[in-house]
Enzyme design. Structure first.
Site, PDB file in Angstrom:
ATOM      1  CG  HIS B 137     -62.458 -61.933 -72.668  1.00 58.92           C
ATOM      2  ND1 HIS B 137     -62.333 -62.792 -73.719  1.00 58.92           N
ATOM      3  CD2 HIS B 137     -62.112 -62.655 -71.572  1.00 58.92           C
ATOM      4  CE1 HIS B 137     -61.937 -63.977 -73.285  1.00 58.92           C
ATOM      5  NE2 HIS B 137     -61.806 -63.933 -71.992  1.00 58.92           N
ATOM      6  N   GLY B 188     -69.311 -63.889 -73.791  1.00 56.47           N
ATOM      7  CA  GLY B 188     -68.580 -65.127 -74.077  1.00 56.47           C
ATOM      8  C   GLY B 188     -67.936 -65.659 -72.812  1.00 56.47           C
ATOM      9  CG  HIS B 189     -64.763 -65.246 -69.349  1.00 57.66           C
ATOM     10  ND1 HIS B 189     -65.315 -65.362 -68.087  1.00 57.66           N
ATOM     11  CD2 HIS B 189     -63.513 -65.763 -69.257  1.00 57.66           C
ATOM     12  CE1 HIS B 189     -64.426 -65.928 -67.275  1.00 57.66           C
ATOM     13  NE2 HIS B 189     -63.332 -66.185 -67.957  1.00 57.66           N
ATOM     14  CG  HIS B 263     -62.953 -71.284 -69.581  1.00 58.08           C
ATOM     15  ND1 HIS B 263     -63.153 -70.473 -68.492  1.00 58.08           N
ATOM     16  CD2 HIS B 263     -61.706 -71.021 -70.031  1.00 58.08           C
ATOM     17  CE1 HIS B 263     -62.062 -69.727 -68.301  1.00 58.08           C
ATOM     18  NE2 HIS B 263     -61.172 -70.045 -69.216  1.00 58.08           N
ATOM     19  CD  GLU B 315     -57.456 -71.242 -69.680  1.00 63.07           C
ATOM     20  OE1 GLU B 315     -56.363 -70.974 -69.175  1.00 63.07           O
ATOM     21  OE2 GLU B 315     -58.328 -70.387 -69.918  1.00 63.07           O
ATOM     22  CD  GLU B 331     -57.822 -70.342 -64.792  1.00 65.45           C
ATOM     23  OE1 GLU B 331     -58.267 -71.023 -65.738  1.00 65.45           O
ATOM     24  OE2 GLU B 331     -57.892 -69.110 -64.735  1.00 65.45           O
ATOM     25  CB  CYS B 333     -59.530 -68.302 -61.863  1.00 69.47           C
ATOM     26  SG  CYS B 333     -58.499 -66.846 -62.069  1.00 69.47           S
ATOM     27  CB  CYS B 399     -57.245 -64.268 -64.617  1.00 66.63           C
ATOM     28  SG  CYS B 399     -56.675 -65.902 -65.118  1.00 66.63           S
ATOM     29  CB  CYS B 400     -54.692 -67.238 -61.062  1.00 67.35           C
ATOM     30  SG  CYS B 400     -55.470 -68.387 -62.218  1.00 67.35           S
TER      31      CYS B 400
END
Lengths: 634, 634
Positions: B137, B188-189, B263, B315, B331, B333, B399-400
């Protein structure tokens, strides 16, 4: 408590003669059991017994809790020996016996001088024996090895394995108990209690029964043994990976338990042992506890297939009416063990409701665990699939494979019971047995094409005319059973699931019992939220499912069944000679192209729905399946 | 590709004046954002920035892959600064600004001389920076910090944070790329791609846009960077814990992707960046890829609430039509990010279908993530519950929480767009804005009680009479919209979701738009197996649910709704002033006592069903809930 006078006739005294069970039995004897030995070898399980230096397997799979199934490989061996010994009771086999003897050689070499016998501990960390009963399955392994030893002795008369286990039990009995210097431990995974009762029944050695009773009654007491044991190991008891002692039913003393919780197989083995002890000790308190748990399971926690335990994470129970279909865990072992428990309850109290559950579990949730050809399995038995559930040839935890083979290999043991003055027939499907009643040998031959047909013929042939009661189970699903004796109609007045015919029986007497098997709709209690608006189909003891192989053209979940649609029974027309059910149904199709959501309801086109017995699913190409079918909306 | 002439009006130029959004906005500004700072402190996240010796948190939770969320704590800080800065754009606040400046101080101290800035790596394992883009990340964190820096600069004009991030970006741009000695890595994200486009739009620095384009186009190429990187680390690439590169959408080059996989949040951020780049680079290939993915998501993989990603383990996405309700991950997010993506698609192509999805996600799947009082959250947003889903005050992966606060704090930015010769209004709910059109300042005041009412008044007030197009979105759900101008009916002829009114506008002009909001039934495509036989209720942009708090007396899953039952709208009578829906329904009750299964269908008693907007659920006592209601069987 009045002791129930009926006791099961051992499977060794019951010849299975009907087509259904002959076929399953032959498959298990000739394919399943031999192939399981090969798999045990292949997986490294047999080599793990070869102490002092066990051959290390290529890899030891560990789960996220760093737990390896190798810790209970002894149990897999014990269970295979048990199943193989049951096969030997049907017909001796030098090759199988040599294989078992070779295993017993290994076990004999692995046994410690003080009798302790656990191949993992003796091979890898002998100094840590008996330090983690909560997780590490030593007593569970001992139980399955003991069951294997008993079965092998019964089948062959060879007692080396049994003697070895007796020495181990002496060690266990010296180690655990309420005496000075003893550990007040009990199994993290129940099983040995059942095995000890079996041994007591074989040898009459009361110490074995007492040990079983100790394990059951010590369970869940305070101060909590698993807590003390964790502290002694230097572990934090609060860090128990399963989170709660409900997981292994040690959250409270067993007599106080009224809700079935935790790991389903442990729960069923425990309940079976409780019922055994209630019987052997005439213990009304244990019987009451069993009855409360039975009520909880069968009125709130059991799938219609007699699958138990919806959740994967604890392999077990959650809460009342929580019975999701696609994610159902419903481990094969749990349904097999439900058969064990239900049979024990039946012999505490001859109530057909127990036999109904034996039958439901046997023909549905248990039998579904074994493939048609006998070498593929289900561990989990979902009631719905989108095709993501192929059977597998083996499993990292192969417990279910041998549970189903030992059940089928001994299935005759569930069919009838005898007392001094009667016979009770619980299951049908073709058998021949000659129990002794009133001192007379009475041959009973039941002939039928059950479970495909409820047309049953029972020939009763006493060596001399004898008066006794013949109790015939009238299944809960059989609403209009009728019978004749020697062609003359008799009034069947079943009480608690059994019709009793008391008369002087003579050679040549024939009872014809007709259990009509219309296709029926079943509805779940509306608190089973997953099944609201849905219907299941049953015929006789079989729960049906709709599988894509019989209903091509899309996911079967698009089929809906009008509430009043007639259901046709097609005798032996389906896959594997199975009786199938057919009904005019509706196939939903989008009324709005590829729109995911629309204000227009899907179009409902005429279609035919074909249903197959659930236990036969997933034997053809992968595809969708469901047991609970949406009912058509007006 | 013809560039779409409309660009969103920034939220800083849109005053929210309607009751619905004023209330949500006030809650977020006064309660949510301040409380999030306190939570960041409490969780140790703020202290983790205090290098060279970060204060270690009491515990670093790790998941089963030994992964700690601390690795992306920088992103949580960045996201909070972004949300807090949006709040500052509404009204300056010395206390909040001091808090942000203190964080920037920490970040400045944490930054390496070469510009690298990651508090986990610099604080714990500086030598391992850039060795695991797949999992760790760093670029994701950089993206969120950059978004925070941009927002803070826009709100306050202070550029210290932004300058610091520019230095970091110089380092990143030097490290990654196709040049000699550079790593051909990418996140990666995904996230930084979006942030880079925002920075390009702020500063015009083309290098930032190029870097975003590089990250997007490099993704999924062979030889695979994550594989090479794993080998370089000494790890087995095949042992990737997620099992497949689909997890992070690097299984193939992004332009070749036609199915949304893996994801969900990563997927949405990636798609948003693709749409940004399609716009900025006039890249028809990227636009086509976006359109294919859009079609896949919206026709096969989106919950009716605009929730995305049914599965917890990744996820993310599974397969077409796999949309289980009770276990929906969905989710928060992901729905927030769907708003981002849909807005970008809308500005590639002014099609009301995109605005419909903005609205669906905003009012349902995104807003459901924030409690009524503004300090409790949902991470997963199931569409069915038995009461086991309480909102939580914080989350190990928060995160959310800040995704929903940054969305609400900037919600005005989704309401309208301007071009040189027109205005397009996408959302209603009360706003005032004064975009410049044809060089003239045109004040537009939209007044309504939306989403509770579709009775909308739009006052258009140009500084001098001006001819331009006013485009009014006619939502896909609005079947019989009508309008007047200054009281005189006009013909609305919406094309692709927008009705265009071209005229000379004068001070005092008023458009009255009436979007009738009857309660409607929605049906899922019949391949959504979970929803067969079920119906959802919608009114206007809101998806409704049935919650036990309004329907006491047992699990709401026992309620069934006849297909023809009239649904009554009760204006502002329900919880929190919400318009509720009521319908005569049936409450199922067992027809067979406590039997779990019965041949008798449940009794259907008359009952009233009350439905509440989904986003408001779980704000009262815990209880059962469902969005998809079983239809009554005849």
């Amino acid at each position: 408590m009045t002791r129930q006078p009926y006791a099961p006739l051992p499977f060794t005294e019951v010849a299975m003669t009907g087509p259904f069970w002959r076929e399953r039995l032959e498959t298990v004897l000739t394919r399943t059991i031999p192939s399981q030995h090969a798999k045990l070898k292949e997986a490294g399980i047999l080599d793990s017994l070869k102490l002092p230096k066990p051959v290390p397997p290529l890899s030891i799979p560990r789960n996220k809790h760093n737990f390896t199934t190798q810790i209970f490989w002894d149990s897999d061996v014990g269970k295979w020996i048990e199943a193989a010994s049951y096969a030997l009771s049907h017909r001796r086999d030098a090759d199988i016996e040599a294989k078992i003897d070779a295993i017993v050689d290994d076990l004999a070499r692995a046994q410690s001088p003080d009798g302790y016998l656990n191949c993992w501990y003796n091979g890898r960390e002998p100094e840590r024996r008996w330090t983690n009963l909560r997780d590490n399955h030593e007593l569970y392994n001992a139980g399955h090895l003991l069951e294997g030893a008993i079965a092998y002795f019964r089948a062959t008369g060879r007692r080396r394995f049994l003697d070895l286990m007796e020495r181990y039990l002496d060690h266990i009995a010296a180690t655990f108990g309420r005496g000075h210097g003893q550990k007040r431990g009990y199994p993290g995974h129940q099983e040995i209690e059942l095995a000890l009762v079996k041994l007591y029944r074989l040898t009459g050695d009361r110490r074995r029964l007492d040990l079983a009773a100790y394990f059951i009654d010590e369970r869940g007491r305070q101060p909590h043994y698993f807590t003390q044991e964790a502290v002694a190991r230097g572990d934090d008891p609060a860090a128990f990976w399963a989170g709660t002692y409900e997981y292994n039913q040690s959250h409270m003393p067993v007599r106080e338990q009224t809700k079935m919780v935790g790991h389903a197989v442990r729960a069923m083995y425990m309940a079976s042992a409780m019922a055994d002890l209630a019987l052997e000790l005439d213990d009304a308190g244990l019987k009451r506890a069993c009855e409360a748990l039975w009520r909880d399971v069968t009125t709130a926690q059991m799938y219609v297939t007699a699958g138990l335990g919806p959740k994967e994470s604890n392999e077990g129970f959650t809460e009342p009416y929580d019975l999701p279909n696609e994610t159902a865990y419903a481990e094969t072992c749990a349904s097999v063990a439900l058969v064990f428990w239900a049979q024990r309850m039946l012999h505490l109290d001859l109530d057909g409701a127990y036999a109904d559950t034996i039958e439901r579990a046997l023909y549905n949730g248990a039998l579904s665990g074994l493939s048609r050809e006998g070498t593929h399995y289900f561990y989990a038995n979902p009631l719905e699939s989108r095709g993501q559930h192929p059977r597998w040839a083996w499993h990292v935890c192969p417990c279910c494979t041998m549970n189903v083979s030992r059940l089928v290999a001994s299935v005759g043991g569930y069919f009838l019971s005898r007392s001094d003055d009667g016979v009770a027939i619980h299951l049908y499907g073709g058998f021949s047995a000659s129990p002794t009643i009133q001192g007379k040998r009475v041959t009973i031959e039941e002939t039928s094409d059950y479970p495909w047909s409820g047309d049953i013929r029972i020939a009763v042939d006493p060596e001399t005319p004898t008066t006794f009661e013949l109790k015939l189970r009238v299944p809960g699903w059989a609403k209009s059973a009728i019978a004749t004796i020697n062609g003359r109609p008799i009034a069947l007045a079943p009480a608690r699931g059994y019709a009793t015919i008391a008369r002087e029986w003579r050679a040549g007497d024939v009872v014809a019992l007709d259990l009509p098997m219309p296709a029926e709709r079943l509805y779940a209690h509306p608190d089973v939220r997953t099944d609201v608006g849905r219907v299941a189909l049953r015929r006789g003891p079989l729960i049906y499912c709709v599988e894509e192989a019989d209903n091509p053209g899309g996911p079967v979940q698009r089929l809906t069944l009008p509430r009043e649609a007639p259901i046709t029974v097609e005798r032996a027309s389906g896959f594997a000679g199975a009786t199938t059910l057919k009904a005019p149904a509706k196939a939903l199709a989008s009324a709005d192209g590829d729109a995911l959501y629309s204000t227009r309801p899907p179009a409902a086109r005429d279609a035919t729905l074909t249903a197959l017995p659930y236990f036969l699913w997933a034997n053809r190409q992968p595809g969708s399946m469901e047991v609970w079918i949406a009912e058509s909306v007006a």
